[in-house]
Design a protein around this motif. Structure first.
Motif, PDB file in Angstrom:
ATOM      1  N   UNK A 257     -35.928 -71.322 -27.647  1.00 38.84           N
ATOM      2  CA  UNK A 257     -37.057 -70.555 -27.106  1.00 38.84           C
ATOM      3  C   UNK A 257     -36.846 -70.152 -25.651  1.00 38.84           C
ATOM      4  N   UNK A 258     -36.125 -70.971 -24.889  1.00 40.32           N
ATOM      5  CA  UNK A 258     -35.850 -70.636 -23.492  1.00 40.32           C
ATOM      6  C   UNK A 258     -34.950 -69.423 -23.357  1.00 40.32           C
ATOM      7  N   UNK A 259     -33.937 -69.331 -24.214  1.00 38.96           N
ATOM      8  CA  UNK A 259     -33.072 -68.154 -24.211  1.00 38.96           C
ATOM      9  C   UNK A 259     -33.893 -66.896 -24.488  1.00 38.96           C
ATOM     10  N   UNK A 260     -34.822 -67.001 -25.420  1.00 40.56           N
ATOM     11  CA  UNK A 260     -35.700 -65.865 -25.731  1.00 40.56           C
ATOM     12  C   UNK A 260     -36.598 -65.526 -24.542  1.00 40.56           C
ATOM     13  N   UNK A 261     -37.097 -66.554 -23.840  1.00 39.48           N
ATOM     14  CA  UNK A 261     -37.970 -66.325 -22.689  1.00 39.48           C
ATOM     15  C   UNK A 261     -37.215 -65.652 -21.545  1.00 39.48           C
ATOM     16  N   UNK A 262     -35.989 -66.106 -21.277  1.00 41.20           N
ATOM     17  CA  UNK A 262     -35.181 -65.481 -20.231  1.00 41.20           C
ATOM     18  C   UNK A 262     -34.965 -64.008 -20.551  1.00 41.20           C
ATOM     19  N   UNK A 263     -34.626 -63.720 -21.799  1.00 39.84           N
ATOM     20  CA  UNK A 263     -34.362 -62.331 -22.190  1.00 39.84           C
ATOM     21  C   UNK A 263     -35.620 -61.467 -22.067  1.00 39.84           C
ATOM     22  N   UNK A 264     -36.748 -62.029 -22.464  1.00 40.83           N
ATOM     23  CA  UNK A 264     -37.999 -61.269 -22.399  1.00 40.83           C
ATOM     24  C   UNK A 264     -38.355 -60.925 -20.949  1.00 40.83           C
ATOM     25  N   UNK A 265     -38.176 -61.894 -20.036  1.00 37.49           N
ATOM     26  CA  UNK A 265     -38.506 -61.650 -18.632  1.00 37.49           C
ATOM     27  C   UNK A 265     -37.536 -60.654 -18.001  1.00 37.49           C
ATOM     28  N   UNK A 266     -36.252 -60.779 -18.302  1.00 37.86           N
ATOM     29  CA  UNK A 266     -35.248 -59.928 -17.657  1.00 37.86           C
ATOM     30  C   UNK A 266     -35.213 -58.511 -18.224  1.00 37.86           C
ATOM     31  N   UNK A 267     -35.471 -58.381 -19.534  1.00 38.17           N
ATOM     32  CA  UNK A 267     -35.298 -57.066 -20.170  1.00 38.17           C
ATOM     33  C   UNK A 267     -36.584 -56.462 -20.700  1.00 38.17           C
ATOM     34  N   UNK A 268     -37.633 -57.281 -20.837  1.00 36.28           N
ATOM     35  CA  UNK A 268     -38.863 -56.798 -21.452  1.00 36.28           C
ATOM     36  C   UNK A 268     -38.793 -56.716 -22.959  1.00 36.28           C
ATOM     37  N   UNK A 269     -37.699 -57.168 -23.535  1.00 37.09           N
ATOM     38  CA  UNK A 269     -37.465 -57.073 -24.979  1.00 37.09           C
ATOM     39  C   UNK A 269     -37.655 -58.430 -25.625  1.00 37.09           C
ATOM     40  N   UNK A 270     -38.336 -58.452 -26.767  1.00 36.54           N
ATOM     41  CA  UNK A 270     -38.521 -59.695 -27.510  1.00 36.54           C
ATOM     42  C   UNK A 270     -37.490 -59.757 -28.631  1.00 36.54           C
ATOM     43  N   UNK A 271     -36.595 -60.733 -28.534  1.00 35.25           N
ATOM     44  CA  UNK A 271     -35.568 -60.931 -29.546  1.00 35.25           C
ATOM     45  C   UNK A 271     -35.446 -62.408 -29.866  1.00 35.25           C
ATOM     46  N   UNK A 272     -35.068 -62.711 -31.089  1.00 39.69           N
ATOM     47  CA  UNK A 272     -34.793 -64.096 -31.460  1.00 39.69           C
ATOM     48  C   UNK A 272     -33.494 -64.544 -30.801  1.00 39.69           C
ATOM     49  N   UNK A 273     -33.381 -65.847 -30.579  1.00 43.10           N
ATOM     50  CA  UNK A 273     -32.210 -66.394 -29.899  1.00 43.10           C
ATOM     51  C   UNK A 273     -30.921 -66.035 -30.631  1.00 43.10           C
ATOM     52  N   UNK A 274     -30.938 -66.097 -31.958  1.00 43.95           N
ATOM     53  CA  UNK A 274     -29.726 -65.776 -32.726  1.00 43.95           C
ATOM     54  C   UNK A 274     -29.303 -64.332 -32.506  1.00 43.95           C
TER      55      UNK A 274
END
Length: 324
Positions: A203-220
């Motif tokens: 979930x942290x990998x997903x949170x980092x990506x969401x904050x940096x890119x604005x995109x919601x993606x699953x960790x995989x």
């Protein structure tokens, strides 16, 4: 007829089970999805039924060890990252066990570290020698973030190892770069307290990506797109994740005095392959100002042993059932 004992490694996502006869390696390893079972007892029964159908003598099992992703204090266990909860005594009695050892999963994994050979680990960074007989540290991002270690203690038969069972993954996260401050600011708004686990986990990998890119993606999906080169944003997320992991791993090594080595376990990092080796993990691990020379002499390894917590749980069960 072979006399088996039962070993289990229970995480927030998967439950790994195995049988083991005295003096033998694991038999009948199986991984079950936790979401498919109402409780740990149901998962245990399903595994034993299938193992029995495959020809193993599961009715005679009297000793078991369960490594679980949770603090284990007293009889009642309630998982942090899953809904399972149970009484150790009730679970033991319901399955007619003489011994049911329930321990923190990363304490079990840590107990396996002194026994890993080169086939069970992969070096990260330079060819640095560990200091024998010194504490060994462990960190591992997966569904959550596990932190542990083992410390040596002299014994009548030589050095024995004592595992540390703590919840270091829930210690407060400290940013190192302005970009990490931005990530922390965003998560503060959502959660108040931001632990290392909020960032160094699936979930942290997903949170980092969401904050940096604005995109919601699953960790995989993030790791897949970073690995195949189809997304610069996903690659940037993985780079930030690995750098953060290096800083937190360095903190653990400093705290434990882990000159016996620092290990990375968990399910995420092995999937990153060459991206992890090319990341800032090692530079950030060492990047502690005046203590850089101290950390520079600590080797870091990625755990590649497929079932290390089962192996560590077996070591702990040996000690629990050993005749005085």
């Amino acid at each position: 007829m072979t006399a088996y004992r039962l070993l289990a490694d229970i995480g927030g996502t998967n439950a790994r089970f195995a049988l083991q006869a005295e003096g033998s390696d694991f038999a009948d390893v199986e991984v079950l999805a936790c979401r498919d079972y109402d409780d740990i007892g149901a998962a245990m029964d399903a595994y034993l039924a299938r193992a029995g159908a495959r020809g193993h003598a599961t009715d005679a099992i009297r000793h078991a060890a369960v490594a679980i992703a949770n603090p284990v204090e007293g009889d009642f266990v309630r998982m942090t990252n899953h809904h399972w909860c149970f009484s150790i005594a009730a679970l033991r009695d319901a399955r007619a066990l003489d011994t049911l050892l329930v321990v923190n999963d990363f304490a079990a994994l840590a107990m396996a570290l002194p026994h890993l050979d080169e086939a069970g680990r992969e070096r990260i960074g330079g060819d640095i020698a560990a200091t024998p007989g010194r504490p060994i540290g462990l960190i591992g991002p997966g569904t959550g973030l596990g932190v542990s270690g083992v410390v040596p203690a002299p014994g009548p038969g030589g050095t024995r190892w004592i595992a540390l069972a703590g919840e270091g993954g829930h210690a407060s996260f400290a940013p190192v770069t302005r970009q990490e401050v931005d990530v922390l600011d965003a998560l503060w708004e959502e959660h108040g307290h931001v632990s290392a686990e909020r960032l160094l986990s699936g979930p942290g990998l997903e949170a980092i990506h969401r904050v940096l890119s604005g995109e919601r993606l699953a960790a995989a999906a993030i790791t897949a797109r970073a690995l195949d080169g189809t997304s610069a944003a996903c690659r940037a997320t993985v780079d930030v994740f690995c750098a953060m992991l290096g800083s937190v791993a360095g903190n653990v090594a400093l705290t434990l005095g882990a000159t016996g080595g620092m290990y990375i376990g968990g399910g995420i990092v092995p999937r990153l392959g060459s991206l992890f080796h090319a990341s800032a993990f090692r530079a950030r691990f060492e990047g502690k100002g005046r203590l850089r020379p101290y950390l520079a002499r600590i080797p870091t390894w990625l755990v590649t042993e497929p079932y290390p917590a089962l192996r560590g749980g077996a070591v702990m069960l040996d000690a629990a059932t050993r005749q005085p």
